[in-house]
Each structure stands twice: as C-alpha cells, then as structure tokens.
Design a protein around this motif. Structure first.
Motif, mmCIF file in Angstrom:
data_model
loop_
_atom_site.group_PDB
_atom_site.id
_atom_site.type_symbol
_atom_site.label_atom_id
_atom_site.label_comp_id
_atom_site.label_asym_id
_atom_site.label_seq_id
_atom_site.Cartn_x
_atom_site.Cartn_y
_atom_site.Cartn_z
ATOM 1 N N ARG A 28 90.199 83.973 73.638
ATOM 2 C CA ARG A 28 90.655 85.906 73.502
ATOM 3 C C ARG A 28 90.272 85.867 72.408
ATOM 4 N NH1 ARG A 28 94.439 84.275 76.867
ATOM 5 N NH2 ARG A 28 96.559 85.145 76.183
ATOM 6 N N PRO A 94 95.363 69.396 81.413
ATOM 7 C CA PRO A 94 97.329 69.368 81.570
ATOM 8 C C PRO A 94 97.243 68.610 83.019
ATOM 9 C CG PRO A 94 95.482 71.502 82.587
ATOM 10 C CD PRO A 94 94.289 70.414 82.007
ATOM 11 N N PHE A 105 95.246 61.659 71.673
ATOM 12 C CA PHE A 105 95.814 61.823 70.150
ATOM 13 C C PHE A 105 95.023 61.484 69.376
ATOM 14 C CE2 PHE A 105 98.539 66.229 70.642
ATOM 15 C CZ PHE A 105 98.263 66.868 70.840
ATOM 16 N N LEU A 118 103.860 69.786 69.291
ATOM 17 C CA LEU A 118 102.220 70.756 69.014
ATOM 18 C C LEU A 118 102.399 70.542 70.460
ATOM 19 C CD1 LEU A 118 99.211 68.710 67.352
ATOM 20 C CD2 LEU A 118 101.104 71.371 66.325
ATOM 21 N N ALA A 121 103.885 74.276 71.325
ATOM 22 C CA ALA A 121 103.337 75.434 71.217
ATOM 23 C C ALA A 121 102.873 76.261 72.989
ATOM 24 C CB ALA A 121 102.120 75.242 70.962
ATOM 25 N N GLY A 125 102.955 82.099 75.008
ATOM 26 C CA GLY A 125 101.082 82.418 75.783
ATOM 27 C C GLY A 125 101.686 82.459 77.377
ATOM 28 N N THR A 126 100.284 82.311 78.746
ATOM 29 C CA THR A 126 99.945 82.665 79.642
ATOM 30 C C THR A 126 98.854 81.541 80.378
ATOM 31 O OG1 THR A 126 98.297 83.961 79.978
ATOM 32 C CG2 THR A 126 100.229 84.612 80.360
ATOM 33 N N SER A 127 99.304 80.736 81.706
ATOM 34 C CA SER A 127 98.121 80.269 82.347
ATOM 35 C C SER A 127 98.236 80.288 83.912
ATOM 36 C CB SER A 127 99.140 78.948 82.290
ATOM 37 O OG SER A 127 98.581 77.862 83.752
ATOM 38 N N MET A 167 104.457 81.339 80.721
ATOM 39 C CA MET A 167 103.960 79.717 80.709
ATOM 40 C C MET A 167 106.009 79.229 79.549
ATOM 41 S SD MET A 167 101.049 77.759 79.087
ATOM 42 C CE MET A 167 101.038 78.118 77.077
ATOM 43 N N MET A 229 100.962 70.868 62.937
ATOM 44 C CA MET A 229 99.938 72.056 62.538
ATOM 45 C C MET A 229 98.750 71.756 61.434
ATOM 46 S SD MET A 229 99.605 74.047 65.101
ATOM 47 C CE MET A 229 98.577 75.549 64.997
ATOM 48 N N MET A 232 96.856 68.540 61.883
ATOM 49 C CA MET A 232 95.552 68.478 63.408
ATOM 50 C C MET A 232 94.000 69.335 62.383
ATOM 51 S SD MET A 232 96.223 69.887 67.146
ATOM 52 C CE MET A 232 96.730 71.716 66.498
HETATM 53 C C1 HEM Z 1 99.073 68.232 74.847
HETATM 54 C C2 HEM Z 1 98.186 68.660 75.222
HETATM 55 C C3 HEM Z 1 97.955 69.942 76.434
HETATM 56 C C4 HEM Z 1 97.464 70.161 76.963
HETATM 57 C C5 HEM Z 1 96.767 69.460 78.291
HETATM 58 C C6 HEM Z 1 97.605 71.727 77.489
HETATM 59 C C7 HEM Z 1 96.786 72.923 78.531
HETATM 60 C C8 HEM Z 1 97.351 73.634 78.205
HETATM 61 C C9 HEM Z 1 96.615 74.660 80.100
HETATM 62 C C10 HEM Z 1 95.931 73.958 80.650
HETATM 63 C C11 HEM Z 1 97.099 76.166 79.720
HETATM 64 C C12 HEM Z 1 96.610 77.026 80.146
HETATM 65 C C13 HEM Z 1 94.882 77.690 80.175
HETATM 66 C C14 HEM Z 1 95.301 78.759 81.199
HETATM 67 O O1 HEM Z 1 95.231 78.232 82.029
HETATM 68 O O2 HEM Z 1 94.877 79.881 80.837
HETATM 69 C C15 HEM Z 1 97.498 76.011 77.602
HETATM 70 C C16 HEM Z 1 97.649 76.890 77.057
HETATM 71 C C17 HEM Z 1 98.205 77.490 75.757
HETATM 72 N N1 HEM Z 1 98.302 75.854 75.318
HETATM 73 FE FE1 HEM Z 1 97.753 74.100 75.720
HETATM 74 N N2 HEM Z 1 97.473 72.399 76.167
HETATM 75 C C18 HEM Z 1 97.423 71.054 75.241
HETATM 76 C C19 HEM Z 1 97.919 71.106 73.825
HETATM 77 C C20 HEM Z 1 98.112 72.469 73.331
HETATM 78 C C21 HEM Z 1 98.304 72.851 71.465
HETATM 79 C C22 HEM Z 1 98.554 71.134 70.813
HETATM 80 C C23 HEM Z 1 98.774 73.621 71.389
HETATM 81 C C24 HEM Z 1 98.903 74.712 70.466
HETATM 82 C C25 HEM Z 1 99.957 73.507 69.088
HETATM 83 C C26 HEM Z 1 98.932 74.283 72.474
HETATM 84 C C27 HEM Z 1 98.489 75.376 72.308
HETATM 85 C C28 HEM Z 1 98.756 76.169 73.395
HETATM 86 C C29 HEM Z 1 98.318 77.836 74.027
HETATM 87 C C30 HEM Z 1 99.390 78.996 73.034
HETATM 88 C C31 HEM Z 1 98.512 78.557 75.479
HETATM 89 C C32 HEM Z 1 98.449 79.539 76.007
HETATM 90 C C33 HEM Z 1 96.981 80.366 75.313
HETATM 91 C C34 HEM Z 1 97.277 82.082 76.743
HETATM 92 O O3 HEM Z 1 98.250 82.890 76.132
HETATM 93 O O4 HEM Z 1 95.953 82.423 76.722
HETATM 94 N N3 HEM Z 1 98.496 73.409 73.465
HETATM 95 N N4 HEM Z 1 97.334 74.562 77.454
#
Ligand code: HEM
Length: 253
Positions: A28, A94, A105, A118, A121, A125-127, A167, A229, A232
């Motif tokens: 978003r 995930p 990677f 990374l 991060a 945020g939320t999931s 999260m 970052m 990346m």
């Molecule tokens: C290592 C592999 C990664 C996996 C498997 C992964 C997986 C996920 C998943 C499943 C979500 C939740 C999505 C949802 O259900 O709404 C999420 C959220 C998020 N991820 Fe990752 N992620 C990874 C790496 C990263 C990296 C490299 C970054 C940034 C440097 C990152 C930043 C975030 C952030 C900021 C959120 C929160 C988004 C929100 O608030 O809507 N993730 N990630």
C-alpha cells in the motif's frame, strides 16, 4: 521483478502485474509515490525514475520510524514489464526452509548476512493470519513458543485470512532490533523467520544484531541494514538508455 526497476508499481493491463500477485496484495502507499512523482514531474519532467523514488521513499520511511539512514545512489531507470508470475516465482515464501531462503537470496547476489540483516525489517508491520496459520494449528509448530501460539490463536481463527497481527508485538511501528530478541524467544512469526536460527552462520549474525544498541545509529545492525539495503537496491537495475523514466509510476509511457 526483473530487478529494481519500479515494476511493482505498474498496474495490470492485458496481463496481471506483480502488484496483483498474492504476496504483494498487502502493498500500500502507492499514493505517496504518485504524489512525489507528480511534484517531480512539475519541477523537472522525465528526470527522476519511479525506481529511484521508491528507493528514496523506503530510506526516508525507515528513517522516520527510528531506523538507520543509508545512501541511495540514483540513476535507476524504470522497467516496462510487470508480470504476476515473476513475483510468484521470485519472492521467497514465509514457509521456506533456511536452504530455500539462502538459495533465493544467493540467486540475487545476496548472502547469509544480507538474509539475516534484511529479515530484521520484520520488526515493523503486520501480517495476515494465513502467512503463519499452519504453525498455530494444533499441534503447534515446535519452533514456535506455545505461549505465543496461544495469543496468535485468539486473533487468528482457523480459516481467517483477513485479520492482521503485529509482527513485532508492542513496537510494530518502530524500527529496532526486537526482531532478533523475538527469534531467540521462539517468537519469529513465520517459518522463514524461525528458520534463521537453524543455521550456525545465520546465528552468528543474529548474535551481532542482538548485541546492537538500536538507540545508536552506528550499531552493527543499523550499519549492516543500511549496507544490505543499498546492495538490494542495486539488484539488476536499468541504466543508460535501458528502460524509460515513467511519467506516471503506474503506467508505462
Ligand atoms: C527472507 C524472506 C522474506 C519472507 C519469506 C518474507 C515474508 C513476509 C510475509 C509473508 C509478510 C506478511 C504479508 C502479509 O501477510 O500481509 C511480510 C511482511 C513484511 N516484510 Fe517480509 N519477507 C521476507 C523478507 C523481507 C525483507 C528483505 C524485507 C525488507 C528489507 C521485508 C519487509 C517486510 C515488511 C516491512 C513487512 C510488513 C508489511 C506490512 O505491514 O504490510 N521482508 N514479509
């Protein structure tokens, strides 16, 4: 998804775009990018790409919530292709194991340190429940603390994929090193988070991040997060005459 070319900002046309792939449905804030772009187009049309704007906005957003600041070399150009299937094949899941994460990677030129740093991060945020539902259905995934699973079950009933959970409960709007504290307490939310503690090399980086004070911008975690970052942000970028500088970030010129 071919690289850092702003293709995630493009709308679907006759083919579904990356934006419409399931892992991207929670993205978003597109209006923030559009507003920055509109202002830049008024001042200097056709100069600053959407890919550069996205990299700058990401840096500034992390800065605003207490995280590190890193340099963003500019000059990326925008891609013209955005395909849903590319997002599905390139984004790690995930549910991934450590070896799967490491190999996705490495395919992008990132190493285990980048992976651990990374992943930090996930301190913000939320999931959606669906991203970890299988871990909390009984019997609880042994790599998840039972007390945490009990709390998650209150928010996430079986089959619920609409509800959101923080999260990093308690500080999901602050960029800090809590993610690593959570990992050590078996409170990583995704299987992919918990997977990091299964590897010796990854564990050494987790320890460095844990030793980092996040009130200090020169801490190991903050410095390394900025470095990763920047790295990346340079993956498969378009420069020179490749691609274009879009006039509107959601549309190819
Ligand atoms: C290592 C592999 C990664 C996996 C498997 C992964 C997986 C996920 C998943 C499943 C979500 C939740 C999505 C949802 O259900 O709404 C999420 C959220 C998020 N991820 Fe990752 N992620 C990874 C790496 C990263 C990296 C490299 C970054 C940034 C440097 C990152 C930043 C975030 C952030 C900021 C959120 C929160 C988004 C929100 O608030 O809507 N993730 N990630």
């Amino acid at each position: 998804m071919q690289g850092c070319d702003g293709s995630v900002l493009l709308n679907s046309t006759n083919q579904d775009a990356e934006k419409d792939a399931i892992p991207n449905l929670s993205l978003r804030g597109f209006q923030v990018i559009d507003a920055a772009k509109a202002e830049l187009e008024k001042q200097c049309p056709g100069v600053v790409s959407c890919a550069d704007i996205l990299a700058l906005v990401t840096r500034d957003a992390v800065d605003m919530i207490g995280g590190p600041v890193w340099s963003v070399p500019m000059g990326r150009r925008d891609g013209v292709i955005s395909l849903k299937k590319d997002a599905l094949t390139n984004l790690p899941s995930p549910f991934a194991s450590f070896e799967q994460l490491k190999s996705s990677f490495i395919k992008k030129g990132l190493n285990v340190k980048d992976l651990v740093v990374l992943s930090g991060a996930h301190t913000i945020g939320t999931s959606h429940c669906g991203s970890f539902a299988s871990r909390i259905s009984k019997p609880t995934d042994p790599s998840l603390a039972e007390s945490y699973a009990t709390k998650l079950r209150i928010k996430c009933k079986p089959g619920d994929n609409k509800s959101l959970v923080e999260m990093d409960p308690g500080s999901f709007r602050t960029f800090d090193n809590h993610y690593y504290i959570n990992l050590r307490r078996k409170r990583g939310l995704f299987a992919s988070d918990a997977a990091l503690v299964t590897d010796a090399e990854a564990n050494s980086f987790i320890n460095s991040a844990l030793a980092s004070s996040t009130s200090n911008s020169t801490s190991w975690f903050f410095t390394e997060f900025g470095r990763s970052m920047e790295k990346m942000g340079n993956i498969d970028i378009l420069t020179g005459n490749a691609g274009q500088v879009r006039h509107h970030c959601a549309l190819v010129n």
